[in-house]
Motif scaffolding. Sequence first.
Motif, PDB file in Angstrom:
ATOM      1  N   MET A   1       0.818  -1.185   0.000  1.00  0.00           N
ATOM      2  CA  MET A   1       0.000   0.000   0.000  1.00  0.00           C
ATOM      3  C   MET A   1       0.865   1.254   0.000  1.00  0.00           C
ATOM      4  N   TYR A   2       2.101   1.094  -0.388  1.00  0.00           N
ATOM      5  CA  TYR A   2       3.045   2.209  -0.409  1.00  0.00           C
ATOM      6  C   TYR A   2       2.510   3.340  -1.271  1.00  0.00           C
ATOM      7  N   ASN A   3       2.675   4.569  -0.788  1.00  0.00           N
ATOM      8  CA  ASN A   3       2.376   5.774  -1.555  1.00  0.00           C
ATOM      9  C   ASN A   3       0.902   5.908  -1.926  1.00  0.00           C
ATOM     10  N   SER A   4       0.016   5.380  -1.103  1.00  0.00           N
ATOM     11  CA  SER A   4      -1.409   5.580  -1.310  1.00  0.00           C
ATOM     12  C   SER A   4      -1.979   6.219  -0.050  1.00  0.00           C
ATOM     13  N   TYR A   5      -3.176   6.763  -0.129  1.00  0.00           N
ATOM     14  CA  TYR A   5      -3.751   7.422   1.034  1.00  0.00           C
ATOM     15  C   TYR A   5      -4.675   6.459   1.770  1.00  0.00           C
ATOM     16  N   LEU A   6      -4.450   6.314   3.079  1.00  0.00           N
ATOM     17  CA  LEU A   6      -5.272   5.430   3.902  1.00  0.00           C
ATOM     18  C   LEU A   6      -5.800   6.194   5.100  1.00  0.00           C
ATOM     19  N   SER A   7      -6.937   5.777   5.571  1.00  0.00           N
ATOM     20  CA  SER A   7      -7.497   6.325   6.796  1.00  0.00           C
ATOM     21  C   SER A   7      -6.842   5.651   7.994  1.00  0.00           C
ATOM     22  N   ASN A   8      -6.776   6.348   9.123  1.00  0.00           N
ATOM     23  CA  ASN A   8      -6.218   5.753  10.339  1.00  0.00           C
ATOM     24  C   ASN A   8      -7.037   4.571  10.832  1.00  0.00           C
ATOM     25  N   ASN A   9      -8.250   4.397  10.325  1.00  0.00           N
ATOM     26  CA  ASN A   9      -9.076   3.255  10.736  1.00  0.00           C
ATOM     27  C   ASN A   9      -8.399   1.924  10.433  1.00  0.00           C
ATOM     28  N   ILE A  10      -7.562   1.898   9.415  1.00  0.00           N
ATOM     29  CA  ILE A  10      -6.885   0.641   9.086  1.00  0.00           C
ATOM     30  C   ILE A  10      -5.999   0.182  10.245  1.00  0.00           C
ATOM     31  N   LEU A  11      -5.449   1.133  10.992  1.00  0.00           N
ATOM     32  CA  LEU A  11      -4.583   0.781  12.112  1.00  0.00           C
ATOM     33  C   LEU A  11      -5.353   0.116  13.249  1.00  0.00           C
ATOM     34  N   GLN A  12      -6.618   0.463  13.406  1.00  0.00           N
ATOM     35  CA  GLN A  12      -7.406  -0.105  14.496  1.00  0.00           C
ATOM     36  C   GLN A  12      -7.964  -1.475  14.171  1.00  0.00           C
ATOM     37  N   SER A  13      -8.019  -1.835  12.898  1.00  0.00           N
ATOM     38  CA  SER A  13      -8.585  -3.132  12.531  1.00  0.00           C
ATOM     39  C   SER A  13      -7.560  -4.091  11.940  1.00  0.00           C
ATOM     40  N   ILE A  14      -6.301  -3.709  11.951  1.00  0.00           N
ATOM     41  CA  ILE A  14      -5.263  -4.506  11.308  1.00  0.00           C
ATOM     42  C   ILE A  14      -5.038  -5.859  11.986  1.00  0.00           C
ATOM     43  N   GLY A  15      -5.396  -5.970  13.267  1.00  0.00           N
ATOM     44  CA  GLY A  15      -5.152  -7.196  14.015  1.00  0.00           C
ATOM     45  C   GLY A  15      -5.900  -8.416  13.528  1.00  0.00           C
ATOM     46  N   VAL A  16      -6.926  -8.237  12.699  1.00  0.00           N
ATOM     47  CA  VAL A  16      -7.669  -9.392  12.191  1.00  0.00           C
ATOM     48  C   VAL A  16      -6.856 -10.169  11.161  1.00  0.00           C
ATOM     49  N   LEU A  17      -5.786  -9.573  10.667  1.00  0.00           N
ATOM     50  CA  LEU A  17      -4.925 -10.233   9.675  1.00  0.00           C
ATOM     51  C   LEU A  17      -3.815 -10.999  10.382  1.00  0.00           C
ATOM     52  N   THR A  18      -4.171 -11.984  11.174  1.00  0.00           N
ATOM     53  CA  THR A  18      -3.214 -12.659  12.056  1.00  0.00           C
ATOM     54  C   THR A  18      -2.137 -13.443  11.317  1.00  0.00           C
ATOM     55  N   SER A  19      -2.342 -13.783  10.049  1.00  0.00           N
ATOM     56  CA  SER A  19      -1.331 -14.522   9.283  1.00  0.00           C
ATOM     57  C   SER A  19      -0.409 -13.604   8.485  1.00  0.00           C
ATOM     58  N   LEU A  20      -0.616 -12.306   8.599  1.00  0.00           N
ATOM     59  CA  LEU A  20       0.147 -11.321   7.831  1.00  0.00           C
ATOM     60  C   LEU A  20       1.644 -11.438   8.125  1.00  0.00           C
ATOM     61  N   LYS A  21       2.462 -11.448   7.061  1.00  0.00           N
ATOM     62  CA  LYS A  21       3.923 -11.514   7.200  1.00  0.00           C
ATOM     63  C   LYS A  21       4.583 -10.160   6.939  1.00  0.00           C
ATOM     64  N   ARG A  22       4.062  -9.390   5.976  1.00  0.00           N
ATOM     65  CA  ARG A  22       4.636  -8.103   5.619  1.00  0.00           C
ATOM     66  C   ARG A  22       3.538  -7.047   5.628  1.00  0.00           C
ATOM     67  N   LEU A  23       3.809  -5.935   6.301  1.00  0.00           N
ATOM     68  CA  LEU A  23       2.881  -4.818   6.332  1.00  0.00           C
ATOM     69  C   LEU A  23       3.649  -3.551   5.996  1.00  0.00           C
ATOM     70  N   ILE A  24       3.427  -3.038   4.803  1.00  0.00           N
ATOM     71  CA  ILE A  24       4.135  -1.848   4.339  1.00  0.00           C
ATOM     72  C   ILE A  24       3.107  -0.742   4.153  1.00  0.00           C
ATOM     73  N   LEU A  25       3.128   0.211   5.074  1.00  0.00           N
ATOM     74  CA  LEU A  25       2.223   1.354   5.052  1.00  0.00           C
ATOM     75  C   LEU A  25       3.029   2.647   4.960  1.00  0.00           C
ATOM     76  N   SER A  26       4.089   2.621   4.177  1.00  0.00           N
ATOM     77  CA  SER A  26       4.960   3.778   4.023  1.00  0.00           C
ATOM     78  C   SER A  26       4.293   4.840   3.158  1.00  0.00           C
ATOM     79  N   ASN A  27       4.391   6.109   3.607  1.00  0.00           N
ATOM     80  CA  ASN A  27       3.893   7.244   2.838  1.00  0.00           C
ATOM     81  C   ASN A  27       2.425   7.070   2.444  1.00  0.00           C
ATOM     82  N   THR A  28       1.602   6.761   3.445  1.00  0.00           N
ATOM     83  CA  THR A  28       0.183   6.527   3.191  1.00  0.00           C
ATOM     84  C   THR A  28      -0.718   7.548   3.871  1.00  0.00           C
TER      85      THR A  28
END
Length: 197
Positions: A1-28
């Motif tokens: 999701m690099y270089n795209s605009y995201l709402s802070n809501n993604i940070l509060q619900s990210i925990g449901v992705l329990t199998s996630l290996k890489r999370l790249i939220l740079s410049n979002t």
Amino acid sequence: MYNSYLSNNILQSIGVLTSLKRLILSNTGLIGPLPNKGWCDLWNVEELDLSENELEGSIPSCFSNLISLQFMDISDNGIEVASSFDSFANSLDREPTFQARTNSPKLQLKLLSMANCKTKGLIQESPNFLYYQYDLRYIDLSDNNFGGHNPSWLLENNTRLQQFLVAGSSFKGPLRLPKQANVDMFEVDMSADISSF
């Protein structure tokens, strides 16, 4: 999701992705403090990149539970680097020397970038969490206005360190190189911040 605009809501619900290996939220476009909930459930995350946002405050203490985390980049934010990692090592003795691995936190990083976190004033000590890291290959603490004694212990504790970047700091005293030669080291940057002259 690099270089795209995201709402802070993604940070509060990210925990449901329990199998996630890489999370790249740079410049979002993320703004404000990191939430205390959700992150603790990312047991499998190995790479976390939150760089180039407008995040502030401290890293939530639950990050110490992310025992699979190896690569973490929080550079170019307003995160308080001096206090962010205090809770990671709060039960351990605070000595800037190599610690027995049995006493070390389970979280052992290979890459840590905390450059340019917009710190206010001189920070007299490196984060004490770093005293217990022994597997770092890359560390960038540049442009955070760190002071105090040169962190020679980082070089001693991390025998496979390849890049040691602390430019723009105000460390005092000599940098003591490890007794054992580190053949993997190819970059050390302790240059002064030119804007401070």
